[in-house]
Scaffold this motif. Structure first.
Motif, PDB file in Angstrom:
ATOM      1  N   CYS A 307      44.750  40.654  15.227  1.00  0.00           N
ATOM      2  CA  CYS A 307      45.950  40.275  15.990  1.00  0.00           C
ATOM      3  C   CYS A 307      45.581  39.236  17.052  1.00  0.00           C
ATOM      4  O   CYS A 307      44.456  39.237  17.551  1.00  0.00           O
ATOM      5  CB  CYS A 307      46.511  41.478  16.738  1.00  0.00           C
ATOM      6  N   GLY A 308      46.568  38.431  17.429  1.00  0.00           N
ATOM      7  CA  GLY A 308      46.436  37.531  18.582  1.00  0.00           C
ATOM      8  C   GLY A 308      45.236  36.608  18.481  1.00  0.00           C
ATOM      9  O   GLY A 308      44.976  35.966  17.458  1.00  0.00           O
ATOM     10  N   THR A 309      44.486  36.569  19.576  1.00  0.00           N
ATOM     11  CA  THR A 309      43.315  35.705  19.647  1.00  0.00           C
ATOM     12  C   THR A 309      42.307  36.044  18.550  1.00  0.00           C
ATOM     13  O   THR A 309      41.700  35.154  17.944  1.00  0.00           O
ATOM     14  CB  THR A 309      42.684  35.849  21.051  1.00  0.00           C
ATOM     15  N   SER A 310      42.141  37.331  18.278  1.00  0.00           N
ATOM     16  CA  SER A 310      41.179  37.738  17.240  1.00  0.00           C
ATOM     17  C   SER A 310      41.639  37.232  15.866  1.00  0.00           C
ATOM     18  O   SER A 310      40.813  36.912  15.005  1.00  0.00           O
ATOM     19  CB  SER A 310      41.034  39.258  17.229  1.00  0.00           C
ATOM     20  N   SER A 354      38.240  42.415  16.423  1.00  0.00           N
ATOM     21  CA  SER A 354      38.968  42.952  17.573  1.00  0.00           C
ATOM     22  C   SER A 354      38.054  43.000  18.788  1.00  0.00           C
ATOM     23  O   SER A 354      36.913  43.445  18.688  1.00  0.00           O
ATOM     24  CB  SER A 354      39.460  44.358  17.235  1.00  0.00           C
ATOM     25  N   GLN A 355      38.552  42.559  19.921  1.00  0.00           N
ATOM     26  CA  GLN A 355      37.780  42.704  21.158  1.00  0.00           C
ATOM     27  C   GLN A 355      37.663  44.180  21.495  1.00  0.00           C
ATOM     28  O   GLN A 355      36.572  44.702  21.683  1.00  0.00           O
ATOM     29  CB  GLN A 355      38.497  41.945  22.289  1.00  0.00           C
ATOM     30  N   THR A 359      43.048  48.273  18.950  1.00  0.00           N
ATOM     31  CA  THR A 359      44.377  47.715  18.718  1.00  0.00           C
ATOM     32  C   THR A 359      45.075  48.491  17.589  1.00  0.00           C
ATOM     33  O   THR A 359      44.578  48.545  16.459  1.00  0.00           O
ATOM     34  CB  THR A 359      44.257  46.221  18.377  1.00  0.00           C
ATOM     35  N   THR A 362      45.748  46.798  14.202  1.00  0.00           N
ATOM     36  CA  THR A 362      44.549  46.472  13.414  1.00  0.00           C
ATOM     37  C   THR A 362      43.966  47.740  12.801  1.00  0.00           C
ATOM     38  O   THR A 362      43.560  47.764  11.640  1.00  0.00           O
ATOM     39  CB  THR A 362      43.510  45.742  14.295  1.00  0.00           C
ATOM     40  N   VAL A 406      43.043  39.827  31.039  1.00  0.00           N
ATOM     41  CA  VAL A 406      43.897  40.136  29.878  1.00  0.00           C
ATOM     42  C   VAL A 406      43.786  39.042  28.812  1.00  0.00           C
ATOM     43  O   VAL A 406      43.763  39.327  27.620  1.00  0.00           O
ATOM     44  CB  VAL A 406      45.361  40.365  30.331  1.00  0.00           C
ATOM     45  N   ALA A 407      43.694  37.788  29.246  1.00  0.00           N
ATOM     46  CA  ALA A 407      43.562  36.710  28.268  1.00  0.00           C
ATOM     47  C   ALA A 407      42.139  36.704  27.713  1.00  0.00           C
ATOM     48  O   ALA A 407      41.173  36.584  28.460  1.00  0.00           O
ATOM     49  CB  ALA A 407      43.877  35.376  28.928  1.00  0.00           C
ATOM     50  N   SER A 408      42.030  36.824  26.429  1.00  0.00           N
ATOM     51  CA  SER A 408      40.713  36.929  25.808  1.00  0.00           C
ATOM     52  C   SER A 408      40.013  35.564  25.784  1.00  0.00           C
ATOM     53  O   SER A 408      40.599  34.559  25.371  1.00  0.00           O
ATOM     54  CB  SER A 408      40.902  37.432  24.378  1.00  0.00           C
ATOM     55  N   GLN A 415      33.108  36.323  18.908  1.00  0.00           N
ATOM     56  CA  GLN A 415      33.578  36.655  17.544  1.00  0.00           C
ATOM     57  C   GLN A 415      33.276  35.497  16.601  1.00  0.00           C
ATOM     58  O   GLN A 415      32.808  35.693  15.471  1.00  0.00           O
ATOM     59  CB  GLN A 415      35.096  36.897  17.540  1.00  0.00           C
ATOM     60  N   LEU A 492      48.318  29.605  22.704  1.00  0.00           N
ATOM     61  CA  LEU A 492      48.478  31.013  23.102  1.00  0.00           C
ATOM     62  C   LEU A 492      47.968  31.223  24.528  1.00  0.00           C
ATOM     63  O   LEU A 492      48.632  31.864  25.351  1.00  0.00           O
ATOM     64  CB  LEU A 492      47.730  31.932  22.120  1.00  0.00           C
ATOM     65  N   LYS A 493      46.787  30.654  24.824  1.00  0.00           N
ATOM     66  CA  LYS A 493      46.224  30.825  26.176  1.00  0.00           C
ATOM     67  C   LYS A 493      47.196  30.265  27.207  1.00  0.00           C
ATOM     68  O   LYS A 493      47.456  30.897  28.221  1.00  0.00           O
ATOM     69  CB  LYS A 493      44.875  30.101  26.330  1.00  0.00           C
ATOM     70  N   GLU A 496      50.440  32.470  27.515  1.00  0.00           N
ATOM     71  CA  GLU A 496      50.329  33.843  28.005  1.00  0.00           C
ATOM     72  C   GLU A 496      50.013  33.934  29.495  1.00  0.00           C
ATOM     73  O   GLU A 496      50.412  34.898  30.139  1.00  0.00           O
ATOM     74  CB  GLU A 496      49.334  34.670  27.187  1.00  0.00           C
ATOM     75  N   VAL A 613      46.071  46.825  23.134  1.00  0.00           N
ATOM     76  CA  VAL A 613      47.422  47.176  22.705  1.00  0.00           C
ATOM     77  C   VAL A 613      47.332  48.394  21.786  1.00  0.00           C
ATOM     78  O   VAL A 613      47.247  48.265  20.568  1.00  0.00           O
ATOM     79  CB  VAL A 613      48.121  45.968  22.051  1.00  0.00           C
TER      80      VAL A 613
HETATM   81  C1  F6R Z   1      45.219  37.025  23.948  1.00  0.00           C
HETATM   82  C2  F6R Z   1      44.767  38.366  23.647  1.00  0.00           C
HETATM   83  C3  F6R Z   1      45.442  39.113  22.561  1.00  0.00           C
HETATM   84  C4  F6R Z   1      44.424  39.952  21.783  1.00  0.00           C
HETATM   85  C5  F6R Z   1      45.156  40.862  20.787  1.00  0.00           C
HETATM   86  C6  F6R Z   1      44.193  41.633  19.916  1.00  0.00           C
HETATM   87  O1  F6R Z   1      44.467  36.440  24.954  1.00  0.00           O
HETATM   88  O2  F6R Z   1      43.882  38.876  24.281  1.00  0.00           O
HETATM   89  O3  F6R Z   1      46.148  38.278  21.711  1.00  0.00           O
HETATM   90  O4  F6R Z   1      43.545  39.106  21.134  1.00  0.00           O
HETATM   91  O5  F6R Z   1      45.964  41.764  21.484  1.00  0.00           O
HETATM   92  O6  F6R Z   1      43.349  42.426  20.691  1.00  0.00           O
HETATM   93  P1  F6R Z   1      41.956  42.916  20.151  1.00  0.00           P
HETATM   94  O7  F6R Z   1      41.091  41.736  19.959  1.00  0.00           O
HETATM   95  O8  F6R Z   1      41.453  43.845  21.226  1.00  0.00           O
HETATM   96  O9  F6R Z   1      42.214  43.644  18.867  1.00  0.00           O
END
Ligand code: F6R
Length: 616
Positions: A307-310, A354-355, A359, A362, A406-408, A415, A492-493, A496, A613
């Motif tokens: 999801c998202g950045t990942s 995933s960070q 999530t 995921t 919060v912003a990855s 990754q 996205l950065k 957000e 999330v």
């Molecule tokens: C954006 C951001 C989100 C996460 C997304 C997935 O800066 O942080 O888009 O990348 O919520 O989260 P992870 O990587 O923890 O699964």
């Protein structure tokens, strides 16, 4: 997202609970609360249930608890990120029913049905939350002679959905109960005191010995002992892990914001992540786990779920995996994949990126893939012992260190570094990586931390661009090929944290619609590495200039691109070939960071967002 802390000790636990909540602030929340068995400043020896809640920051709750002289030797606390019911004091946790108090992360799907049943029994509801249902349910199961532990187990058996909960009851002032299903929860072991939390960082100040609860576990946490029953009702011993997390790693140091710190930590984060290959002459499948050699040899394709950045990291990896390793690679948004009727390929390697490793979408997507018979899984994740890592056959732990903003940022670049290693390994297993090419790529990976450091030096120039961006309401990001997902990540950065509306396009797509948006009020960012698509990209940029669009181009040093009328250029110090997307990410993070600062936003805790999330 929501955070939980619980503690039982022979000292006042209020400072421990509040400190834990502060360390969870990064996850994102809108209200906070604490409940203890104790009361006023009597050292907390009494067992009256006292609860305080507030909207806004934990600092508010701290002020309130000081004013009320709150103290207790057992208690639970929570930061809430609203799902059911608006952010307000009445919806903040803990929720109470008689002498029972509950904090909860997750979503209870059958809350309407349970609420109706409990109402019929005479329970009255004071909030709009699904959590209050749990409090009343436990209270209704707490007949005379029933322990809190058994009442919690009887109640969780009736819950449908995801939960991590911590529960105290004034009937049992020396123990609390913690249970989880589908949302993370761990126990912290102290000396004559014990704790629970949704995230190890909440307990870093009191213990480094952690037990990660499994799905379906219910634990009774007392002063000198913990007792765990698993989903099947059997008593179990879970391993005790020594957490590597240090208090210093989650502190801000000389930086103003975690995002700034984490952007600047990227050279070190990438170096740590690549440590295992730093002196190596070749890559080995073992990097991904003991079974990796066999599994990577058996798979015929790759399916990346994130999801998202990942997800953007996965999109970059598709170019690498198909281009270098020569095997098909699909990348899917986890929340889409889990509900789509897809055609499973049991020989595909399912890679989750995933960070947090927690999530919900995921995790559910991985479970869905497994149910479809996809048996090979690999997780690339930054959090040890996270649910995704534990659910995967193969794993690679990125070593970015805790990501608090919060912003990855650093999670993304680490990754990508791992996805390069995966690409090389897949290529090698298939005989598609010559020794010479392997050596060259390893050399570039070794140079990567230095190259990242060099890019950080362009920050003053990016900051000047950010001042102008901060005054706009919209922006476009363009890239081609492997830099298209980097344009998506840049957009996205920016949106957000600066709340500027930003869209990313594959530059060749502009003329198929979005060019209509371009005029002198539309700043356009272009990622222009010196690669095979550079000349094509230049034509696309001409299309923008012809409509008066203001171009801001991040060009590689060797493009010799210079600024001019309506075109500004920042030259990137290094040209990194295959690794170019990793370097081109940095200026986009800096642009978003400085634009958000200029707009006076809370960079680390942007509105409406959460760090992990853990709900759908
Ligand atoms: C954006 C951001 C989100 C996460 C997304 C997935 O800066 O942080 O888009 O990348 O919520 O989260 P992870 O990587 O923890 O699964």
């Amino acid at each position: 997202m929501c955070g939980i802390v619980g503690a039982v000790a022979q000292r006042d636990v209020v400072p421990i609970l509040l400190e834990g909540l502060k360390r969870l602030e990064y996850r994102g929340y809108d209200s906070a609360g604490v409940a203890v068995l104790g009361g006023a400043a009597d050292g907390g020896a009494r067992s009256t249930l006292c609860r305080l809640r507030s909207t806004g920051r934990v600092a508010e709750l701290e002020k309130l608890s000081r004013a009320e002289a709150l103290a207790g030797r057992i208690g639970i606390a929570h930061t809430r990120w609203a799902t059911h019911g608006v952010p307000s004091e009445k919806n903040a946790h803990p929720h109470v029913s008689g002498g029972v108090s509950v904090v909860h992360n997750g979503i209870i799907e059958n809350h309407d049905e349970l609420r109706a049943r409990l109402r019929a029994k005479g329970y009255q509801f004071a909030s709009d939350t699904d959590t209050e249902v749990i409090a009343h349910l436990i209270h209704s199961n707490l007949h005379s002679g029933t322990s809190l532990f058994d009442a919690v187990r009887a109640s969780t058996a009736q819950l449908v959905g995801a939960y991590a909960i911590a529960v105290v009851s004034d009937g049992e002032p020396s123990r609390f109960v913690a249970a989880r299903h589908g949302a993370p929860l761990l126990l912290g072991l102290g000396e004559g005191e014990n704790f629970a939390a949704s995230d190890a960082s909440a307990l870093v100040q009191v213990t480094s010995r952690m037990i990660y609860l499994e799905d379906g576990d219910c634990a009774e946490v007392a002063l000198g002992s913990v007792r765990i029953i698993d989903a099947k009702g059997a008593a179990v011993e879970r391993p005790v892990h020594a957490s590597q997390l240090s208090a210093a790693a989650v502190e801000l140091g000389p930086y103003r914001h975690y995002m700034e710190k984490e952007i600047h930590e990227q050279p070190m984060a990438v170096a740590n992540t690549l440590e295992m290959v730093s002196g190596a002459q070749s890559v080995s499948a073992q990097l991904f786990g003991a079974e990796a050699e066999r599994i990577l040899g058996e798979v015929d394709s790759v399916l990346i779920l994130a999801c998202g950045t990942s997800y953007h990291a996965g999109m970059v990896a598709r170019y690498w995996i198909e281009g270098v390793a020569g095997i098909p690679c699909n990348v899917e948004i986890a929340s889409e994949y889990r509900y789509r009727a897809s055609v499973p390929n049991p020989k595909a390697l399912v890679v989750t990126v995933s960070q947090s490793g927690e999530t919900a979408d995921t995790l559910a997507a991985l479970q869905h893939a497994k149910q479809l018979g996809q048996r090979y899984s690999l997780c690339i994740c930054n959090v040890p012992e996270s649910a995704l890592l534990r659910a995967s056959e193969l794993r690679f732990l990125t070593r970015a260190g805790p990501e608090i903003g919060v912003a990855s940022t650093k999670a993304f670049t680490t990754q990508l570094a791992v996805l390069v290693l995966l690409t090389m390994t897949l290529a090698k297993v298939r005989g598609r990586l010559s020794r010479e090419r392997e050596g060259e790529l390893l050399l570039s990976l070794r140079h990567l931390p230095t190259a990242l450091q060099n890019v950080l030096h362009i920050e003053p120039q990016v900051k000047m661009w950010a001042e102008k961006f901060a005054q706009h309401q919209h922006a476009l990001f363009l890239g081609r090929g492997i830099h298209y997902p980097i344009a998506m990540e840049g957009a996205l950065k920016l949106k957000e944290i600066s709340y500027i509306h930003a869209e990313a396009y594959a530059a060749g797509e502009l003329k198929h619609g979005p060019l209509a948006l371009v005029d002198k009020h539309m700043p356009v960012v272009a990622i222009a590495p010196k690669d095979a698509l550079f000349e094509k990209l230049k034509s696309n940029l001409q299309e923008v200039r012809a409509r008066g669009g203001e171009l801001h181009v991040f060009a590689d040093q060797d493009t010799r691109m210079t600024g001019g009328d309506g075109i500004q250029v920042i030259r990137m110090p290094d040209h990194a070939g295959l690794l170019s997307p990793i370097l081109h990410t940095i200026p986009l993070q800096l642009l978003a960071y400085h634009a958000a600062l200029d707009r006076g936003n809370d960079v680390d805790k942007p509105r409406n967002l959460a760090k992990s999330v853990t709900v759908e």
